[in-house]
Design a protein around this motif. Structure first.
Motif, PDB file in Angstrom:
ATOM      1  N   VAL A   1       0.817  -1.220   0.000  1.00 18.61           N
ATOM      2  CA  VAL A   1       0.000   0.000   0.000  1.00 18.61           C
ATOM      3  C   VAL A   1       0.847   1.265   0.000  1.00 18.61           C
ATOM      4  N   THR A   2       2.093   1.186   0.475  1.00 12.96           N
ATOM      5  CA  THR A   2       2.940   2.384   0.442  1.00 12.96           C
ATOM      6  C   THR A   2       3.340   2.735  -0.986  1.00 12.96           C
ATOM      7  N   LYS A   3       3.324   1.726  -1.871  1.00 13.85           N
ATOM      8  CA  LYS A   3       3.608   2.006  -3.282  1.00 13.85           C
ATOM      9  C   LYS A   3       2.415   2.655  -3.966  1.00 13.85           C
ATOM     10  N   ARG A   4       1.261   2.612  -3.301  1.00 11.58           N
ATOM     11  CA  ARG A   4       0.065   3.258  -3.831  1.00 11.58           C
ATOM     12  C   ARG A   4      -0.209   4.612  -3.156  1.00 11.58           C
ATOM     13  N   GLY A   5       0.695   5.008  -2.267  1.00 11.21           N
ATOM     14  CA  GLY A   5       0.571   6.325  -1.659  1.00 11.21           C
ATOM     15  C   GLY A   5       0.223   6.349  -0.184  1.00 11.21           C
ATOM     16  N   ALA A   6       0.052   5.183   0.447  1.00 10.25           N
ATOM     17  CA  ALA A   6      -0.261   5.158   1.876  1.00 10.25           C
ATOM     18  C   ALA A   6       0.921   5.694   2.688  1.00 10.25           C
ATOM     19  N   LYS A   7       0.626   6.407   3.732  1.00  8.81           N
ATOM     20  CA  LYS A   7       1.663   6.996   4.578  1.00  8.81           C
ATOM     21  C   LYS A   7       1.494   6.497   6.016  1.00  8.81           C
ATOM     22  N   GLY A   8       2.555   5.923   6.537  1.00 11.94           N
ATOM     23  CA  GLY A   8       2.531   5.395   7.897  1.00 11.94           C
ATOM     24  C   GLY A   8       2.993   6.411   8.911  1.00 11.94           C
ATOM     25  N   ASP A   9       2.374   7.597   8.879  1.00 10.99           N
ATOM     26  CA  ASP A   9       2.792   8.666   9.778  1.00 10.99           C
ATOM     27  C   ASP A   9       1.869   8.843  10.979  1.00 10.99           C
ATOM     28  N   GLY A  10       0.806   7.983  11.080  1.00 13.23           N
ATOM     29  CA  GLY A  10      -0.119   8.058  12.191  1.00 13.23           C
ATOM     30  C   GLY A  10      -1.124   9.175  12.089  1.00 13.23           C
ATOM     31  N   VAL A  11      -1.076   9.982  10.999  1.00 16.97           N
ATOM     32  CA  VAL A  11      -1.952  11.140  10.849  1.00 16.97           C
ATOM     33  C   VAL A  11      -2.780  11.062   9.569  1.00 16.97           C
ATOM     34  N   THR A  12      -2.149  10.661   8.488  1.00 14.76           N
ATOM     35  CA  THR A  12      -2.810  10.604   7.188  1.00 14.76           C
ATOM     36  C   THR A  12      -3.881   9.526   7.178  1.00 14.76           C
ATOM     37  N   ASP A  13      -5.055   9.843   6.639  1.00 16.49           N
ATOM     38  CA  ASP A  13      -6.136   8.872   6.491  1.00 16.49           C
ATOM     39  C   ASP A  13      -5.842   8.002   5.267  1.00 16.49           C
ATOM     40  N   ASN A  14      -5.576   6.711   5.508  1.00 17.12           N
ATOM     41  CA  ASN A  14      -5.191   5.790   4.445  1.00 17.12           C
ATOM     42  C   ASN A  14      -6.326   4.883   3.987  1.00 17.12           C
ATOM     43  N   THR A  15      -7.549   5.186   4.387  1.00 17.02           N
ATOM     44  CA  THR A  15      -8.674   4.275   4.140  1.00 17.02           C
ATOM     45  C   THR A  15      -8.886   4.022   2.657  1.00 17.02           C
ATOM     46  N   ILE A  16      -8.957   5.052   1.855  1.00 17.67           N
ATOM     47  CA  ILE A  16      -9.282   4.887   0.435  1.00 17.67           C
ATOM     48  C   ILE A  16      -8.222   4.057  -0.268  1.00 17.67           C
ATOM     49  N   ILE A  17      -6.956   4.312   0.014  1.00 23.30           N
ATOM     50  CA  ILE A  17      -5.870   3.567  -0.640  1.00 23.30           C
ATOM     51  C   ILE A  17      -5.927   2.089  -0.280  1.00 23.30           C
TER      52      ILE A  17
ATOM     53  N   GLN B   1      -8.536   0.384   0.904  1.00 25.11           N
ATOM     54  CA  GLN B   1      -9.760  -0.221   0.384  1.00 25.11           C
ATOM     55  C   GLN B   1      -9.648  -0.510  -1.111  1.00 25.11           C
ATOM     56  N   LYS B   2      -9.047   0.388  -1.872  1.00 24.03           N
ATOM     57  CA  LYS B   2      -8.861   0.141  -3.299  1.00 24.03           C
ATOM     58  C   LYS B   2      -7.955  -1.068  -3.530  1.00 24.03           C
ATOM     59  N   ALA B   3      -6.935  -1.210  -2.700  1.00 26.49           N
ATOM     60  CA  ALA B   3      -6.042  -2.367  -2.830  1.00 26.49           C
ATOM     61  C   ALA B   3      -6.786  -3.671  -2.548  1.00 26.49           C
ATOM     62  N   VAL B   4      -7.631  -3.671  -1.522  1.00 27.59           N
ATOM     63  CA  VAL B   4      -8.443  -4.856  -1.219  1.00 27.59           C
ATOM     64  C   VAL B   4      -9.377  -5.169  -2.379  1.00 27.59           C
ATOM     65  N   ASP B   5     -10.042  -4.166  -2.894  1.00 26.27           N
ATOM     66  CA  ASP B   5     -10.983  -4.368  -4.001  1.00 26.27           C
ATOM     67  C   ASP B   5     -10.270  -4.911  -5.227  1.00 26.27           C
ATOM     68  N   GLU B   6      -9.107  -4.381  -5.518  1.00 25.11           N
ATOM     69  CA  GLU B   6      -8.354  -4.815  -6.701  1.00 25.11           C
ATOM     70  C   GLU B   6      -7.903  -6.266  -6.562  1.00 25.11           C
ATOM     71  N   CYS B   7      -7.380  -6.611  -5.390  1.00 23.60           N
ATOM     72  CA  CYS B   7      -6.943  -8.001  -5.169  1.00 23.60           C
ATOM     73  C   CYS B   7      -8.095  -8.977  -5.339  1.00 23.60           C
ATOM     74  N   SER B   8      -9.214  -8.645  -4.753  1.00 20.96           N
ATOM     75  CA  SER B   8     -10.361  -9.543  -4.827  1.00 20.96           C
ATOM     76  C   SER B   8     -10.872  -9.659  -6.262  1.00 20.96           C
ATOM     77  N   LYS B   9     -10.927  -8.551  -6.972  1.00 26.33           N
ATOM     78  CA  LYS B   9     -11.418  -8.555  -8.349  1.00 26.33           C
ATOM     79  C   LYS B   9     -10.542  -9.401  -9.255  1.00 26.33           C
ATOM     80  N   LYS B  10      -9.240  -9.445  -8.977  1.00 30.19           N
ATOM     81  CA  LYS B  10      -8.300 -10.221  -9.789  1.00 30.19           C
ATOM     82  C   LYS B  10      -8.236 -11.687  -9.379  1.00 30.19           C
ATOM     83  N   GLY B  11      -9.057 -12.068  -8.404  1.00 31.25           N
ATOM     84  CA  GLY B  11      -9.079 -13.467  -7.976  1.00 31.25           C
ATOM     85  C   GLY B  11      -8.361 -13.754  -6.681  1.00 31.25           C
ATOM     86  N   GLY B  12      -7.725 -12.749  -6.096  1.00 32.90           N
ATOM     87  CA  GLY B  12      -7.098 -12.942  -4.799  1.00 32.90           C
ATOM     88  C   GLY B  12      -5.684 -12.423  -4.739  1.00 32.90           C
TER      89      GLY B  12
END
Length: 487
Positions: free
Chosen positions: A27-43, A45-56
């Motif tokens: 997820v950090t390659k998709r823009g997620a930031k592990g700084d404890g402040v940035t809201d990473n929900t959308i990034i 969730q999109k990663a989960v959706d993409e994995c599932s759509k591709k079969g896992g």
């Protein structure tokens, strides 16, 4: 020939490794930031959706602190938390408004930080931590029995199949820590659970079929491991083993919700002890005759009060300390949700228990006048208790409490027996049950009231096998070491 085989095996391993990498989203390659402040929900969730759509595949969350709102897990996705990863739940209650697997459900069917409904092959793995931040003032509404808005759990899966949750640390939930409702094929292993920041902090609630729970460390404010039955179907075919449980309520509990029932469940090789914190209960200040500052209510509680069926439960090899009551078995008649008949509680086998009790609320096995507990075996049990019971305690009437909430203290702060109080029961067996009191106690070790068929073999305490050993009222078929006591 050998070199050719090695080359082929090396090529296969490379293909396998590359397929794993190809199926992983960092997820950090998709823009997620592990700084404890940035809201990473959308990034995420999109990663989960993409994995599932591709079969896992795997959604990888590297080391860092990631603030999130609720994430919906989907079929064939593994959410993997690296060592050093911390997921922080949002502290805005409104952020959980969309995360209700049961939108019109009861208070227990609340939202989840990580949630799913009707999904297959979902997993949460790795040595990271998920912190619900449930101690925040946004979640402080007291006990759920007093009303207030629904509070989120950390994990809430409903009607899912093929669940694996391993190795992660779960802490500071606003409500129950994790709940698996109407799920099948569940593996829970190696979890570290710590939650003392709010009311109703159950450690693990499971209403499922075909599940294994093992090697977990659970230290919580409310019930540690709690079997639930909120639906007509049985909660069944479950093993729990090699767990350490610490609680200010019950350590291993069946109930209170018992609408369908429990069947074919085995609990073994577990430890019960006092919780690390007690921020709410303070039992020694609320109840008389509690001999320790922090205690577990019941080590093992088996409760049927909602008209369901409990049939075929085994509990073995349990070491308990700091418990008020080691064993509490209750058949009541609070509700009859799915059956017109009263509840059923039968075929219970409890063996190889070593317990140190810290109250005068003895173990109990009780039904009601219209429904008897049946076929209970208690074998190879050793209980140390404070002692100090008086004749007034022996003669004090025990109320029926037919429709009351089941808890060890429902009949009062003491019971007429020092060891086991049994009422409205059939075919109860005690084999090699030993008691050791710190102070003299005039109560009989066993008090049987309206019991039909009881067998006691090699049961001993400070008193000899006479009137101080056992007292019977309106009972028949009572045998102690081969001798009928009612003849």
């Amino acid at each position: 020939m050998m070199n050719r085989c090695n080359i082929v095996l090396f090529a296969i391993s490379l293909l396998f490794s590359s397929s794993l990498i190809a199926g992983t989203i960092d997820v950090t390659k998709r823009g997620a930031k592990g700084d404890g402040v940035t809201d990473n929900t959308i990034i995420i969730q999109k990663a989960v959706d993409e994995c599932s759509k591709k079969g896992g595949g795997t959604v990888l969350i590297p080391s860092g602190s990631y603030l999130i709102r609720p994430i919906e897990l989907k079929s064939n996705v593994n959410l993997h938390l690296d060592f050093g990863t911390l997921l922080l739940g949002s502290t805005r209650l409104s952020d959980y408004d969309h995360a209700f697997p049961f939108k019109d459900g009861n208070m227990n069917q609340s939202s989840g930080l990580l949630f799913a409904r009707g999904q297959k092959n979902i997993s949460i793995t790795g040595f990271g931590t998920i912190d619900g931040q449930g101690g925040n003032k946004a979640f402080q509404f007291g006990n759920d029995a007093d009303g207030g808005p629904k509070r989120p759990k950390i994990i809430y899966f409903v009607e899912c199949q093929g669940i694996v949750v391993t190795d992660v640390t779960l802490r500071n939930s606003a409500y129950w820590v994790q709940h698996y409702e109407k799920c099948e094929d569940v593996t829970i292993r190696g979890l570290k659970v710590f939650s003392h920041c709010n009311y109703n902090n159950d450690g693990l609630d499971i209403d499922a079929k075909n599940a294994t729970i093992s090697d977990c460390y659970i230290d919580v404010e409310d019930d540690a491991i709690c079997f639930k039955s909120d639906h007509p179907d049985f909660c069944e075919n479950i093993t729990v083993t090699n767990c350490v449980t610490a609680s200010n309520c019950n350590a291993i509990k069946f109930g209170t919700a018992s609408h369908g029932g429990y069947r074919n469940i085995a609990v073994s090789n577990c430890v019960v002890r006092r919780a690390a914190e007690d921020n709410i209960r303070h039992w020694s200040k609320q109840l008389e005759h509690i001999s320790a500052d922090v205690t577990v209510i019941s080590g093992v509680a088996i409760e049927m009060v909602d008209g369901g069926i409990i049939d075929g439960i085994t509990v073995s090899n349990i070491s308990m300390r700091d418990v008020q009551t080691p064993i509490f078995i209750r058949l009541g008649d609070r509700h009859r949700t799915y059956r017109k008949e009263g509840g059923v509680l039968k075929n219970i086998n409890i063996s190889n228990i070593v317990a140190t009790a810290e109250s005068l609320i003895a173990c109990s096995i009780t039904g009601v006048e219209t429904s008897y507990v049946e076929n209970v075996s208690i074998n190879n049990v050793q209980i140390s208790y404070p002692g100090g019971g008086t004749s007034d305690m022996v003669n004090k009437p025990v109320p029926e409490m037919t429709k009351s909430y089941p808890e060890n203290r429902m009949f009062g702060n003491t019971l007429p027996a020092a060891g086991f109080y049994v009422r409205h029961a059939r075919n109860v067996r005690f084999n090699n049950v030993r008691f050791d009191a710190m102070k003299p106690d005039v109560r009989p070790l066993f008090f049987l009231d309206d019991v039909v068929g009881a067998e006691l073999n090699q049961c001993k305490g400070a008193a000899p096998a006479d009137a101080k050993f056992i007292r019977t009222v309106h009972s028949s078929g009572i045998v102690a070491d081969g001798k009928y006591l009612d003849k």
